[in-house]
Every structure is written in C-alpha cells, then in structure tokens.
Scaffold this active site. Structure first.
Site, mmCIF file in Angstrom:
data_model
loop_
_atom_site.group_PDB
_atom_site.id
_atom_site.type_symbol
_atom_site.label_atom_id
_atom_site.label_comp_id
_atom_site.label_asym_id
_atom_site.label_seq_id
_atom_site.Cartn_x
_atom_site.Cartn_y
_atom_site.Cartn_z
ATOM 1 N N PRO A 81 0.724 -1.151 -0.382
ATOM 2 C CA PRO A 81 -0.185 0.265 0.071
ATOM 3 C C PRO A 81 0.731 1.408 0.526
ATOM 4 O O PRO A 81 1.988 1.502 1.094
ATOM 5 C CB PRO A 81 -0.771 -0.452 1.767
ATOM 6 C CG PRO A 81 0.050 -0.755 2.395
ATOM 7 C CD PRO A 81 0.545 -1.727 1.357
ATOM 8 N N GLY A 83 0.286 5.730 -0.243
ATOM 9 C CA GLY A 83 -0.671 6.429 -0.168
ATOM 10 C C GLY A 83 -0.079 7.205 -1.769
ATOM 11 O O GLY A 83 0.908 7.734 -2.095
ATOM 12 N N SER A 110 -4.238 1.298 -0.974
ATOM 13 C CA SER A 110 -3.849 2.589 0.826
ATOM 14 C C SER A 110 -5.285 3.302 1.146
ATOM 15 O O SER A 110 -5.895 3.560 0.142
ATOM 16 C CB SER A 110 -2.842 3.359 0.206
ATOM 17 O OG SER A 110 -3.370 4.156 1.671
ATOM 18 N N TYR A 132 -5.402 2.773 7.621
ATOM 19 C CA TYR A 132 -5.441 3.786 8.754
ATOM 20 C C TYR A 132 -6.763 4.630 9.999
ATOM 21 O O TYR A 132 -7.252 4.926 8.776
ATOM 22 C CB TYR A 132 -4.763 5.249 8.380
ATOM 23 C CG TYR A 132 -3.317 4.799 7.693
ATOM 24 C CD1 TYR A 132 -2.247 4.633 8.054
ATOM 25 C CD2 TYR A 132 -2.576 5.487 6.477
ATOM 26 C CE1 TYR A 132 -1.072 4.716 8.023
ATOM 27 C CE2 TYR A 132 -1.940 5.802 6.052
ATOM 28 C CZ TYR A 132 -0.431 5.262 6.501
ATOM 29 O OH TYR A 132 0.549 4.745 6.261
ATOM 30 N N THR A 157 -2.319 -1.127 9.434
ATOM 31 C CA THR A 157 -0.809 -0.767 9.965
ATOM 32 C C THR A 157 -1.188 -0.052 10.939
ATOM 33 O O THR A 157 -2.135 1.124 10.942
ATOM 34 C CB THR A 157 -0.577 0.496 8.647
ATOM 35 O OG1 THR A 157 -0.695 -0.119 7.069
ATOM 36 C CG2 THR A 157 0.563 1.610 8.753
ATOM 37 N N ARG A 166 9.561 13.875 8.475
ATOM 38 C CA ARG A 166 10.012 13.857 6.988
ATOM 39 C C ARG A 166 10.249 14.497 7.016
ATOM 40 O O ARG A 166 9.824 15.628 6.071
ATOM 41 C CB ARG A 166 9.211 13.190 5.591
ATOM 42 C CG ARG A 166 8.348 11.664 6.083
ATOM 43 C CD ARG A 166 7.857 10.802 5.760
ATOM 44 N NE ARG A 166 7.272 9.961 6.136
ATOM 45 C CZ ARG A 166 6.145 9.064 6.109
ATOM 46 N NH1 ARG A 166 5.338 9.971 4.923
ATOM 47 N NH2 ARG A 166 5.452 8.744 6.678
ATOM 48 N N LYS A 251 0.786 -5.017 9.570
ATOM 49 C CA LYS A 251 1.551 -4.251 9.371
ATOM 50 C C LYS A 251 2.133 -3.242 10.497
ATOM 51 O O LYS A 251 1.488 -2.283 10.717
ATOM 52 C CB LYS A 251 0.993 -3.216 7.632
ATOM 53 C CG LYS A 251 2.311 -2.832 7.156
ATOM 54 C CD LYS A 251 1.723 -2.543 5.927
ATOM 55 C CE LYS A 251 2.953 -1.885 5.201
ATOM 56 N NZ LYS A 251 3.527 -0.379 5.545
ATOM 57 N N HIS A 275 7.869 0.588 7.747
ATOM 58 C CA HIS A 275 7.091 1.986 6.931
ATOM 59 C C HIS A 275 8.304 2.231 5.488
ATOM 60 O O HIS A 275 8.067 3.276 5.441
ATOM 61 C CB HIS A 275 6.886 2.685 7.350
ATOM 62 C CG HIS A 275 5.304 3.017 6.710
ATOM 63 N ND1 HIS A 275 4.149 3.129 7.672
ATOM 64 C CD2 HIS A 275 5.018 4.368 5.870
ATOM 65 C CE1 HIS A 275 3.291 3.137 6.983
ATOM 66 N NE2 HIS A 275 3.725 4.202 6.041
ATOM 67 N N ARG A 278 10.425 4.874 6.633
ATOM 68 C CA ARG A 278 9.321 6.783 7.099
ATOM 69 C C ARG A 278 9.318 6.902 8.170
ATOM 70 O O ARG A 278 8.361 8.063 8.071
ATOM 71 C CB ARG A 278 8.402 6.348 5.606
ATOM 72 C CG ARG A 278 8.878 5.786 4.268
ATOM 73 C CD ARG A 278 7.148 5.830 3.474
ATOM 74 N NE ARG A 278 6.914 6.947 2.956
ATOM 75 C CZ ARG A 278 7.299 7.903 1.999
ATOM 76 N NH1 ARG A 278 8.567 7.811 0.826
ATOM 77 N NH2 ARG A 278 6.205 8.871 1.361
ATOM 78 N N GLY A 304 13.920 -2.501 1.505
ATOM 79 C CA GLY A 304 14.159 -2.239 0.817
ATOM 80 C C GLY A 304 14.585 -3.593 -0.156
ATOM 81 O O GLY A 304 15.292 -3.566 -1.071
ATOM 82 N N ARG A 326 8.999 0.908 -2.934
ATOM 83 C CA ARG A 326 9.185 1.858 -4.280
ATOM 84 C C ARG A 326 9.145 1.505 -5.325
ATOM 85 O O ARG A 326 10.025 2.423 -6.199
ATOM 86 C CB ARG A 326 10.649 2.619 -3.444
ATOM 87 C CG ARG A 326 10.321 3.756 -2.712
ATOM 88 C CD ARG A 326 11.439 4.499 -1.510
ATOM 89 N NE ARG A 326 11.255 5.390 -0.807
ATOM 90 C CZ ARG A 326 11.350 4.362 1.130
ATOM 91 N NH1 ARG A 326 11.382 3.078 0.975
ATOM 92 N NH2 ARG A 326 10.895 5.280 1.925
HETATM 93 C C1 LIG Z 1 5.156 7.083 -1.302
HETATM 94 C C2 LIG Z 1 4.733 6.105 -0.552
HETATM 95 C C3 LIG Z 1 3.583 6.418 0.646
HETATM 96 C C4 LIG Z 1 3.539 5.298 1.226
HETATM 97 N N1 LIG Z 1 2.603 5.168 1.976
HETATM 98 C C5 LIG Z 1 2.068 4.447 3.009
HETATM 99 C C6 LIG Z 1 0.259 4.437 3.033
HETATM 100 O O1 LIG Z 1 -0.264 4.793 2.963
HETATM 101 N N2 LIG Z 1 0.003 2.790 4.085
HETATM 102 C C7 LIG Z 1 1.178 1.761 3.972
HETATM 103 O O2 LIG Z 1 0.852 0.877 5.052
HETATM 104 N N3 LIG Z 1 2.449 2.723 3.953
HETATM 105 C C8 LIG Z 1 2.803 3.101 3.536
HETATM 106 N N4 LIG Z 1 3.922 3.012 2.627
HETATM 107 C C9 LIG Z 1 4.886 1.857 2.946
HETATM 108 C C10 LIG Z 1 4.651 0.817 2.131
HETATM 109 O O3 LIG Z 1 3.357 0.362 2.262
HETATM 110 C C11 LIG Z 1 6.690 0.030 2.428
HETATM 111 O O4 LIG Z 1 5.997 -0.609 3.918
HETATM 112 C C12 LIG Z 1 7.879 0.509 2.208
HETATM 113 O O5 LIG Z 1 7.079 1.341 0.891
HETATM 114 C C13 LIG Z 1 8.530 -0.167 1.996
HETATM 115 O O6 LIG Z 1 9.902 -0.123 1.523
HETATM 116 P P1 LIG Z 1 9.835 0.027 0.469
HETATM 117 O O7 LIG Z 1 10.018 1.021 -0.146
HETATM 118 O O8 LIG Z 1 11.863 0.380 0.166
HETATM 119 O O9 LIG Z 1 10.132 -1.000 -0.608
HETATM 120 C C14 LIG Z 1 4.272 3.990 1.663
HETATM 121 C C15 LIG Z 1 5.888 4.293 1.747
HETATM 122 C C16 LIG Z 1 5.808 5.262 -0.340
HETATM 123 C C17 LIG Z 1 7.687 5.193 -0.384
#
Ligand SMILES: Cc1cc2nc3c(=O)[nH]c(=O)nc-3n(C[C@H](O)[C@H](O)[C@H](O)COP(=O)(O)O)c2cc1C
Length: 391
Positions: A81, A83, A110, A132, A157, A166, A251, A275, A278, A304, A326
């Site tokens: 997911p 956003g 998301s 959320y 989450t 951030r 999560k 996350h 983040r 990662g 990502r």
């Molecule tokens: C741009 C962005 C937006 C995200 N938004 C959400 C979200 O709305 N809900 C959520 O549970 N996780 C969110 N995440 C976290 C991702 O679900 C995931 O845990 C994380 O991106 C995994 O790491 P990676 O980007 O290194 O693969 C977001 C991540 C990114 C990069």
C-alpha cells in the site's frame, strides 16, 4: 535511428522516475525519516545475507508461484500500500492494481488512495485494503465498504501513531493540494511531462474520504498530516478482528512480543515493516528480525526490496512473501501501468534466474539451506546450541 534502451533493473526505473517527477514528488517517494539511516539499512540488510548455491540439481524447469494464506500467487510478492499514487501518475491506484492482476500477485490499496476503493475493486484480482485509523467511526465505515466491495484481506497499519519526521517533505513544503512557490513552479516547469498530466487530470484528492460523510475535510487534512488515532490499542485490534470477516494482516510490527500478541488475537499474518524507513529512524530492518520471529506464524516482510534475489533471500529465511513499495512506484512514475508491469517483470525474471543459479527449482522449496550462516542469523538459526559449552 536512435533506439531507447529498455530498463534492465529497478535502479534503471528509478533513474527514469527521477527524470519525470518534480523534485518535490521524487523526494516524497524516495525520502524517509530524519537521517534516513533506516532506508539505507533496509537495502544494506539484504546485501549482508550471502547465498549458498546447491549444484548438480535439475533446474531445467522452474516455478516462482507459492501459496500465500490459502491463495496461489505467481511469485512471493505483493504490491504494497502506498498513498498518493495519483500524484505520481493519473489513476495510479488503478494502474498498480492492473499491473498486479496481470502479474498474478495481490495489490494492497492504501486508505490514502486517490481513487475510491469501490472503483479500484472493479479491476479485480487479489485485492487487499490497507486501513489507517484516523478516527474509529471512519475506520469502521471503511472496513464496511472494503468488505462490501469484495476486498480479500484487510491490512491494518500500526506504525503511524504520528507522522515520521520527513525532512525532505518539510523542506519542500510538500502537501496536497500543492502549494505553489517560485521554487515549486520552477520545479514543475522543468518537469513538463508530469506537469502536463497534472494539468490534464487535476490535483488528486483522498477519494476514499472525499466519498464519505461530513467529516471529510477534517479527516482528509488529518490523514495528510498523518494525525492518526494514537490511542488505538490491543483491545481495538481485538474489536477490529471481530468486525472484519476475512483475512486480517497487521503491518508495521517488529517486536517479537507484539507479533506473538497479534497471532493470539487472531491475525492471519503480520507484515514486519518499518514503513520503508519513513517513520522511526533506526528502527530495525525487517530482514534482520525475521529469523527470530518466523516460527510465530505467517510472516511477510518489507523494506528495501530492489532485486529478485532479495525476495529469494527473504523467502529462504522464512518470509511467506515480501511487500514492494518504492520498486513498483519507480516503474509507475517512469511510465504508468506499463512501468509498474515492467518493474514486476524485472523482479519475476530475477527471481527465476536466482532460483536457477541457486539450484532450487521452485520458490516454494526455498529454505535456509540456501543461505550461508552469517552474523545476521541468531545462534539457534545457525544450528548452534544455545546451551553454554559443556552442557
Ligand atoms: C510513497 C510511499 C507511500 C506510502 N504510503 C503508505 C500507506 O499509505 N500505507 C502504508 O501502510 N504504507 C505506506 N507506505 C509504506 C509501504 O507500504 C512499505 O511499507 C514500504 O514502502 C516498503 O519499503 P520500500 O519502499 O523500501 O520497499 C508508503 C511508502 C512509500 C514509499
């Protein structure tokens, strides 16, 4: 005649994403909390794990599919997911859902999506809804809507009681609707492909909340500032378990005690996650904690993952599957649904090639015998006794 070179890796897609997106938006995708050490550690954790190939095994026929919580999926991965996908590409949520469906893997939508969950449900495939809890009434309403729309799993989450710090977003003044300053206008003008699509399609909104009741504006703002209901606790999780009739995943957990408690409450699986770096900087990487908790119940991990071999390592160490953040967003940012599909096909091909080189004909047959004992594994996982010497 000039020909364009096809992206060969997720890193190539990242370069294309960086070219197309304004800096403010690329930073939103790429960035993380504070010094971004967790982001670096998430990627580094995979490189610390070394593979131990078996030789002289028949790998002429290979399969990447696995069973995930009772469903057969084409490879041990889930489009996770994220956003504001609609700010990256018009109808980005539908684009990701379609790419996931074509690849035969689940997609998690998301709460902060830019399309209504009912609209994305029409794409079909294995769809999960990520929740959320901004406030409880709204959460109950979303759970109800997701159940009616046919989502197969709910992903709660739990690592956002408040927003992570951030600093890229703070410096860029990133928010929706976009705030226009001389700098952001210049940023937009120097990225005309993205700007043209924004002008044609309009600024994305948080459609799930916009479709809801009178609390809309307040809830949208709260979600954008990630002002969650920070009082949500174990009793609330137990209530949510009663409310949601299908598979429930939690999560954002990483502490073994919490993971055990999720299973005791009736969660079907957990996603170990920080996350994507983040939220809490210096939170442990999911891969690092995996060997200590995999016996507790079905565990997925994220953070990662940029290579098929990363997915192979996670599964060999006991993860049922990985969530992608990502990696697929780079593809989406580069060229929409086609780019997201390209990201998935790159990862599929890399998983298949890694299996062959590893001497393992099926992703479902990966285990720890393919991993060299490293400092990352706890003593028990390396086959050592946890008894003091001489006992
Ligand atoms: C741009 C962005 C937006 C995200 N938004 C959400 C979200 O709305 N809900 C959520 O549970 N996780 C969110 N995440 C976290 C991702 O679900 C995931 O845990 C994380 O991106 C995994 O790491 P990676 O980007 O290194 O693969 C977001 C991540 C990114 C990069």
């Amino acid at each position: 005649m000039l020909t364009t070179i096809a992206p060969a890796s997720i890193w190539d897609l990242r370069r294309s994403a960086k070219r197309r997106l304004p800096r403010m938006l690329f930073d939103y995708v790429e960035g993380g909390a504070e010094d971004e050490r967790t982001i670096s550690e998430n990627v580094a954790a995979f490189s610390k794990i070394k593979l131990l190939p078996h030789r002289l095994r028949d790998v002429s026929k290979r399969t990447t599919d696995v069973d995930l919580l009772g469903t057969r999926i084409a490879a041990p991965l889930v489009v996770g997911p994220t956003g504001l996908n609609g700010a990256i590409w018009p109808n980005g949520d539908t684009a990701l859902a379609t790419a996931a469906k074509r690849a035969g893997v689940p997609f998690a939508l998301s709460t902060a999506s830019n399309e209504r969950l009912e609209a994305v449900a029409k794409v079909g495939g294995e769809l999960w809804f990520q929740l959320y809890v901004v406030h409880r009434q709204l959460a109950e309403r979303l759970v109800d809507r997701a159940a009616n729309a046919g989502y197969a799993a709910l992903v709660l989450t739990v690592d956002v009681p408040v927003n992570g710090k951030r600093e890229r977003d703070l410096r860029n003044g990133f928010r929706i609707p976009f705030r226009y300053s001389a700098r952001t206008i210049l940023d937009a003008l120097t990225h005309p492909r993205w700007t043209a699509s924004l002008l044609m399609n309009g600024t994305p909104t948080l459609a799930n909340l916009a479709a809801d009741n009178a609390t809309t504006l307040q809830a949208q703002n709260a979600l954008l500032r990630r002002e969650m209901d920070a009082s949500f606790d174990w009793d609330d999780l137990a209530r949510l378990r009663d409310l949601w009739p299908r598979r429930l995943l939690v999560k954002g957990v990483c502490n073994p005690e919490d993971i055990a408690r999720c299973f005791a409450i009736g969660a079907d699986a957990v996603v170990i996650s920080n996350h994507g770096g983040r939220q809490l900087d210096d939170a442990v990487s999911s891969l690092e904690i995996l060997p200590q908790v995999r016996h507790l119940g079905p565990v997925l991990i994220d953070g990662g993952v940029r290579r098929g071999s990363d997915i192979v390592k996670a599964v060999a160490l006991g993860a049922k599957a990985v969530l992608l953040g990502r990696s697929v967003l780079y593809g989406l940012a580069a060229s929409g649904e086609a780019g997201a599909s390209k990201a998935l096909s790159i990862l599929f091909e890399e998983i298949d090639r890694t299996l062959a080189l590893l001497g393992c004909p099926a992703a479902s047959r990966l285990d720890e015998s393919f991993i060299a004992a490293t400092a990352l594994l706890p003593a028990t996982a390396q086959g050592c006794s946890d008894q003091p010497p001489g006992q």
